[in-house]
Design a protein around this motif. Structure first.
Motif, mmCIF file in Angstrom:
data_model
loop_
_atom_site.group_PDB
_atom_site.id
_atom_site.type_symbol
_atom_site.label_atom_id
_atom_site.label_comp_id
_atom_site.label_asym_id
_atom_site.label_seq_id
_atom_site.Cartn_x
_atom_site.Cartn_y
_atom_site.Cartn_z
ATOM 1 N N GLY A 182 -16.667 -3.867 12.611
ATOM 2 C CA GLY A 182 -16.121 -4.024 11.264
ATOM 3 C C GLY A 182 -17.212 -4.234 10.251
ATOM 4 O O GLY A 182 -18.398 -4.009 10.511
ATOM 5 N N GLU A 183 -16.804 -4.705 9.094
ATOM 6 C CA GLU A 183 -17.748 -5.007 8.024
ATOM 7 C C GLU A 183 -17.186 -6.145 7.188
ATOM 8 O O GLU A 183 -15.967 -6.358 7.147
ATOM 9 N N THR A 184 -18.074 -6.883 6.560
ATOM 10 C CA THR A 184 -17.669 -8.049 5.787
ATOM 11 C C THR A 184 -18.508 -8.156 4.529
ATOM 12 O O THR A 184 -19.639 -7.656 4.465
ATOM 13 N N SER A 185 -17.959 -8.820 3.532
ATOM 14 C CA SER A 185 -18.681 -9.088 2.286
ATOM 15 C C SER A 185 -18.053 -10.308 1.633
ATOM 16 O O SER A 185 -16.953 -10.737 1.999
ATOM 17 N N GLY A 186 -18.760 -10.870 0.663
ATOM 18 C CA GLY A 186 -18.237 -12.043 -0.032
ATOM 19 C C GLY A 186 -19.356 -12.927 -0.518
ATOM 20 O O GLY A 186 -20.523 -12.523 -0.603
ATOM 21 N N GLU A 187 -19.010 -14.167 -0.825
ATOM 22 C CA GLU A 187 -19.991 -15.107 -1.360
ATOM 23 C C GLU A 187 -21.150 -15.388 -0.398
ATOM 24 O O GLU A 187 -22.301 -15.434 -0.834
ATOM 25 N N PRO A 188 -20.909 -15.598 0.900
ATOM 26 C CA PRO A 188 -22.047 -15.870 1.797
ATOM 27 C C PRO A 188 -23.060 -14.745 1.848
ATOM 28 O O PRO A 188 -24.227 -14.984 2.185
ATOM 29 N N THR A 189 -22.658 -13.533 1.543
ATOM 30 C CA THR A 189 -23.584 -12.401 1.563
ATOM 31 C C THR A 189 -23.888 -11.895 0.162
ATOM 32 O O THR A 189 -24.397 -10.787 0.002
ATOM 33 N N ALA A 236 -6.454 -3.359 18.230
ATOM 34 C CA ALA A 236 -5.981 -4.157 17.095
ATOM 35 C C ALA A 236 -6.930 -3.988 15.922
ATOM 36 O O ALA A 236 -8.136 -3.765 16.097
ATOM 37 N N SER A 237 -6.384 -4.099 14.733
ATOM 38 C CA SER A 237 -7.194 -4.045 13.518
ATOM 39 C C SER A 237 -6.534 -4.913 12.453
ATOM 40 O O SER A 237 -5.318 -5.150 12.498
ATOM 41 N N ALA A 238 -7.339 -5.404 11.527
ATOM 42 C CA ALA A 238 -6.815 -6.272 10.471
ATOM 43 C C ALA A 238 -7.846 -6.398 9.366
ATOM 44 O O ALA A 238 -9.043 -6.141 9.567
ATOM 45 N N PHE A 239 -7.366 -6.837 8.197
ATOM 46 C CA PHE A 239 -8.224 -7.211 7.076
ATOM 47 C C PHE A 239 -8.139 -8.724 6.939
ATOM 48 O O PHE A 239 -7.051 -9.275 6.715
ATOM 49 N N GLU A 278 -12.554 -20.168 0.413
ATOM 50 C CA GLU A 278 -13.753 -20.980 0.172
ATOM 51 C C GLU A 278 -14.572 -21.063 1.454
ATOM 52 O O GLU A 278 -14.160 -21.762 2.398
ATOM 53 N N PRO A 279 -15.701 -20.352 1.504
ATOM 54 C CA PRO A 279 -16.186 -19.413 0.487
ATOM 55 C C PRO A 279 -15.387 -18.118 0.529
ATOM 56 O O PRO A 279 -14.740 -17.810 1.521
ATOM 57 N N ASN A 280 -15.457 -17.391 -0.567
ATOM 58 C CA ASN A 280 -14.711 -16.149 -0.675
ATOM 59 C C ASN A 280 -15.307 -15.105 0.272
ATOM 60 O O ASN A 280 -16.442 -14.681 0.112
ATOM 61 N N ILE A 281 -14.518 -14.703 1.276
ATOM 62 C CA ILE A 281 -14.974 -13.743 2.283
ATOM 63 C C ILE A 281 -13.868 -12.724 2.524
ATOM 64 O O ILE A 281 -12.688 -13.081 2.571
ATOM 65 N N LYS A 282 -14.258 -11.495 2.687
ATOM 66 C CA LYS A 282 -13.339 -10.440 3.103
ATOM 67 C C LYS A 282 -13.996 -9.658 4.228
ATOM 68 O O LYS A 282 -15.200 -9.430 4.218
ATOM 69 N N ALA A 283 -13.152 -9.242 5.201
ATOM 70 C CA ALA A 283 -13.691 -8.522 6.345
ATOM 71 C C ALA A 283 -12.654 -7.533 6.862
ATOM 72 O O ALA A 283 -11.449 -7.781 6.807
ATOM 73 N N ARG A 284 -13.166 -6.436 7.355
ATOM 74 C CA ARG A 284 -12.333 -5.454 8.057
ATOM 75 C C ARG A 284 -12.781 -5.450 9.512
ATOM 76 O O ARG A 284 -13.970 -5.341 9.810
ATOM 77 N N THR A 285 -11.831 -5.604 10.438
ATOM 78 C CA THR A 285 -12.176 -5.712 11.853
ATOM 79 C C THR A 285 -11.320 -4.759 12.678
ATOM 80 O O THR A 285 -10.192 -4.428 12.313
#
Length: 751
Positions: free
Chosen positions: A254-261, A215-218, A223-230
């Motif tokens: 995967g990888e993630t980015s957004g406000e927390p990072t 399985a894979s997904a984005f 809040e907080p703004n987060i995006k991740a690819r898994t």
């Protein structure tokens, strides 16, 4: 019998041909698209959903009951115009004959373009909660609801339904989901979460058999703004009767980015064997391997009491990594430290214990740079951030981890060092012939912020630390113990004590950050610690102005959040004693010799020799008011001499201004120069000195007080005249008058 068997076989063959013929006729002569309205009405009446069929329906009957839907959507009857689910295509086939045995045997199941929209409104009601619910009858009331007909079968109980569901055997050749999307919006909190481009594929799905899945997904959150690819792969295994579910050889990446990072990308991965046993209410993750950027961790975790208050336990080991680089890579950089290489090496191993509200690392072993710690670290309440620390370390240099000084602080320090050098260059050690140094003017302290006020206000802390060797402000403390607690903005240092250069010290205090301006209080006890180690010097090779064993007791308060602010508001009291000491590069005998030579109206024949002045004791008390310490009772005991003094220590600029008197007690030692020979006339005479300048100069900043010396000379001259008059009276009167009358005549000249 043979004929009967032959006729039976022919009959069965004929029946099969008839069934095949009927299936062919139904699938080719009967078009379900002609009955879309009936199908929609059936969905309303039986399933209580609003079914929209915009595309064609394809189907087959035997041996597979096949169904293929295109452009379909489902909505609740309460809100039929807003579908919560729609799809581009659904294709599945069910084998007909196994259905008679309560077995569901499917071929490939394909779902294309599934779009699932979940919404919780401002009242907390979710649109999925109305699925399968009929519209309420406006004319029906509790009193006129139709009663079940007599003899009608009773509705099956929930237990009977569950038993019926468990009896159904599931058998699917494969499951494929392409380009699915799930969106959840919570209008109460204003937050939303989504999963897009969902791809799912599996091997044969059978009860009790490993099923390969991928399985894979984005993923995203608002809040907080987060995006991740898994991406997830593994072997799924389930046993519905035992309620056991496992994911073997699980690999999540995967990888993630957004406000927390802070917008930085973090690459993560996890793998292991995951098991959930709902029958026993336990779960486990064995062979755990987790990574995030360069961090690597191994361990095993287990959960119990899943149906009540879940509790976690296990072990965790984190391999050595660069903490500073890691935190910078996840958008949380450490502040600059005095040593840029601090936090370069961190590794730990421990036993994990936790609940829904707490987490603890027991039997913890931590290696930080060159230090090793053992003990326990816990957060006892997540909501209150209740931190509990019990650690024992071997060696720890705390100075390396203090905040680095700002450019402003470095500039202020350099300016003051330049001023001290200029004053020291003009002060010839022990000579007493150069002008009195000027009082320093450059501030000695930094305006950099010291305390993280916001963090301290939210802190709930209980700390118990011990160190075999602790370096703090360049002081090597042995067998150090520190106990502190903080709550609601009040941090209390219960004790900080240890050995120091064969002496001991202990400090207690409070830091109160509840007011707008932090308030500090400290109580210090120092016992026979070499004083030179407390004196700031530009370099380790520079000699301190004084040496000796310091005993100090102080009780001080201050307000502010910088060195300068704290010194400017420093108030309190202190008392000190220095035993077996030395005034370095400051010869008080030379100062005394210069004064006596002046009184004798002679010139010293030799050059002044810079050497130390040993003393038996130096003591006094301090009254500190707004950064200025008044010392009214300075006493120094030197063999044959007594030094009395009073003056001020301006801690704001580390300057001193003292008036000092040197008294010959009667030890008429041989002086290095004939011009300053001491005789009985100088016994008990106080020779005045003035000491002014940077504190680092010590006694090198002392000079003869010429005005005071003039008064001493006048007094000595009067004593000399009196002695001569007494001598003449003795010669003239001899034994002619009584001793009483002679003393009376001498007394007239004293007036």
């Amino acid at each position: 019998m043979k004929a009967f068997g032959k006729f039976l076989g022919l009959g069965l063959l004929g029946l099969l041909l008839i069934i095949v013929a009927l299936g062919f006729a139904l699938t080719h002569l009967f078009d379900p698209n002609d009955y879309k309205d009936e199908i929609r009405q059936l969905a309303r009446n039986k399933a209580h959903v609003e079914l929209t069929l915009n595309g064609d329906i394809g189907w087959s009957l035997f041996p597979w009951l096949g169904l293929e839907l295109h452009e379909a959507s489902i909505a609740t009857l309460n809100n039929p115009k807003q579908p919560f689910a729609d799809l581009q295509m659904l294709g599945l086939s069910v084998r007909v004959l196994p259905l008679l045995r309560r077995e569901v045997q499917m071929s490939d199941v394909r779902i294309e373009g599934l779009n699932l929209t979940l919404l919780r409104d401002e009242h907390g009601h979710g649109n999925w909660e109305d699925i399968g619910k009929p519209l309420p009858d406006p004319n029906a009331t509790a009193s006129n609801q139709p009663a079940p007909a007599e003899g009608a079968p009773a509705q099956p109980s929930a237990q009977a339904q569950a038993s019926s569901e468990r009896a159904v055997k599931l058998d699917i050749d494969s499951l494929t989901v392409n380009n699915a999307r799930v969106q959840f919006t919570d209008e109460q909190s204003g937050k939303s979460y989504g999963a897009e481009s969902i791809q799912l594929s599996s091997g044969p799905i059978h009860d009790g058999v490993n099923t390969p899945i991928k399985a894979s997904a984005f993923l995203s959150a608002s809040e907080p703004n987060i995006k991740a690819r898994t991406e997830l792969v593994g072997d799924l295994r389930f046993d519905r009767k035992l309620k056991r579910y496992s994911l073997e050889d699980m690999r999540l990446s995967g990888e993630t980015s957004g406000e927390p990072t802070a917008g930085k990308t973090v690459t993560f991965a996890a793998q292991g064997q995951v098991l959930v046993d709902l029958g026993a209410n336990v779960a486990s993750w064995s062979g755990l391997k987790v990574s995030a950027n360069q961090l690597r961790a191994l361990g095993e975790l287990s959960l119990r009491d899943l149906d009540k208050a879940p509790q976690i336990s296990g072990g965790l080991s984190i391999a050595q990594f660069d903490l500073r680089t890691f935190l910078d890579g996840i958008g949380h950089p450490l502040p600059a430290t005095a040593d840029p290489a601090a936090f370069a090496k961190l590794e730990l191993v421990g036993r994990l214990q936790g609940t829904q509200n707490s987490i603890a690392m027991e039997d913890l072993a931590v290696k930080l740079d060159q230090s090793t710690f053992t003990g326990r670290v816990a957060v006892e309440d997540f909501a209150k951030q209740a931190l509990r620390v019990q650690l024992k370390g071997d060696t720890f240099d705390a100075d390396r981890y203090l905040p680095a000084k700002s450019d402003e602080a470095k500039g202020a320090k350099a300016a003051r060092q330049a001023e001290v050098k200029q004053q020291e260059a003009s002060a010839i050690a022990g000579a007493g012939t150069t002008p009195l140094p000027n009082a320093p003017t450059q501030v000695a302290w930094s305006n950099d912020k010291l305390l993280p006020v916001d963090r301290l206000r939210a802190l709930d802390l209980q700390a118990d630390l011990s160190f075999g060797a602790l370096t703090l402000d360049k002081l090597p403390i042995t067998d150090a113990q520190l106990k502190a607690n903080g709550q609601g903005g009040l941090v209390t240092l219960e004790t900080l004590r240890g050995g120091l250069y064969n002496g001991t010290f202990e400090a207690k205090g409070t830091v109160d950050v509840r007011p707008a301006v932090p308030q500090l209080g400290v109580n210090t006890r120092i016992n026979r610690v070499p004083v030179e180690h407390f004196i700031k010097r530009e370099s380790p090779d520079q000699a301190p102005p004084v040496k000796g064993l310091l005993t100090l007791s102080s009780d001080l308060t201050a307000t502010g959040n910088s060195q300068k602010a704290l010194i400017d508001t420093l108030n309190g009291n202190a008392s000190f004693t220095i035993n077996d000491g030395v005034l370095v590069n400051a010869n008080l005998e030379q100062q005394l010799c210069q004064a006596i030579a002046t009184l004798n109206r002679k010139q010293l024949s030799g050059e002044p020799r810079a050497k130390d002045t040993p003393f038996q004791e130096l003591r006094g008390t301090l009254v500190v008011r707004n950064g200025v310490a008044s010392n009214p009772d300075l006493k120094v005991r030197i063999p044959g001499l007594t030094v009395n003094g009073q003056g001020d220590l301006d801690l704001r600029v580390l300057g001193m201004d003292y008036g000092v008197g040197v008294v010959v007690e009667g030890d008429q030692r041989a002086m290095p120069d004939p011009a300053c020979q001491v005789n009985e006339r100088y016994v008990g005479v106080e020779v005045p000195l003035r000491c002014r300048g940077p504190l680092e100069l010590g006694a090198k900043a002392c000079r003869l007080d010429q005005d005071g010396l003039g008064k001493v000379a006048a007094k000595l001259a009067g004593n000399r005249l009196k002695d001569k008059i007494d001598e003449k009276l003795d010669e003239k009167l001899g034994d002619k008058v009584s001793p009483e009358l002679k003393d009376a005549l001498k007394g007239l000249f004293k007036r």
